[in-house]
Enzyme design. Structure first.
Site: not given
Ligand SMILES: [Zn+2]
Length: 237
Positions: A127-130, A168, A196, A198
């Site tokens: 995941c590019e956010h976490h 995704q 996920h 995250c």
């Molecule tokens: Zn994430």
């Protein structure tokens, strides 16, 4: 034996598609960010992989030290360099279009004009956010327009786009659009079903939920064809 001779004297007509150039062109000279393209800097590949690894390691070491870890411990000493190598050479090697798998097309000599479905392709991405993993199954289908592709190439394409920091939705679209380009047809369907970390290991800590994303092109937008695909992959299996 005779069969073998026949096969070797009539080689399948192959056509190599250099997708790396093609996608780079689509990205444009400025590597401009859009909803489908991974946002990249213009200088993304000005330095080598080795230079990236050497530059990342001290930053990761700093993060560990700021967290209070004693980096001199035998168990931790090698971690910064190990993580830097893993990022550049494994987990995120799909950021570099030079690592795009080569795609070989064949003439559809059998005149197989029905749907081809490759289901349960395992994928692991982050995941590019976490920067924690999400992973699951990809189901890929297409209807040949006269060209066919080696089955393992479908897995390789999913793997290539997975080896990037991702969301995704974008991953699903990138695989779908690349496959349309390679196969020269709009008739492509993708479904990705993922867990996920995250969501499950932090935040709301929900470990029972899955996330499903789809990409339906061409004939797969029609109810009948879409339903046939969904029936084959029957994700409750
Ligand atoms: Zn994430």
């Amino acid at each position: 034996m005779k069969q073998k001779e026949t096969l070797s004297t009539t080689p399948l007509k192959e056509e190599h598609i250099d997708l790396s150039n093609l996608l780079l062109e689509e990205m444009g000279d400025e590597h401009k960010a859009s909803s489908v393209e991974t946002p990249m800097r213009a200088d993304a590949f000005d330095i080598s992989d080795e230079e990236k690894i050497a530059a990342i390691a001290p930053h990761f070491k700093a993060i560990m030290e700021i967290l209070g870890m004693d980096i001199r411990d035998d168990s931790l000493r090698g971690t910064p360099l190990r993580v830097a190598k893993m990022y550049v050479k494994e987990l995120f090697q799909g950021l570099n279009p030079a690592n795009m798998p080569s795609m070989t097309l064949f003439e559809n000599k059998f005149q197989y004009n029905e749907m081809l479905v490759e289901k349960n392709i395992n994928f692991y991405t982050n995941c590019e956010h976490h920067f924690v993993p999400f992973f699951g199954k990809a189901h890929v289908a297409y209807i040949s327009s006269g060209k066919v592709i080696g089955l393992s190439k479908l897995n390789r394409l999913v793997e290539y786009f997975s080896k990037r920091p991702q969301v995704q939705e974008r991953l699903t679209m990138q695989v779908g659009k690349a496959l349309q380009t390679v196969l020269q047809t709009q008739d492509v369907a993708i479904m990705m079903d993922a867990k996920h970390l995250c969501v499950s290991s932090r935040g709301v800590k929900d470990d029972s939920s899955n996330t499903i994303t789809t990409y339906f092109g061409g004939k797969f937008q029609e109810e009948k064809t879409k339903n046939e695909f969904l029936k084959y992959i029957d994700i409750n299996d």
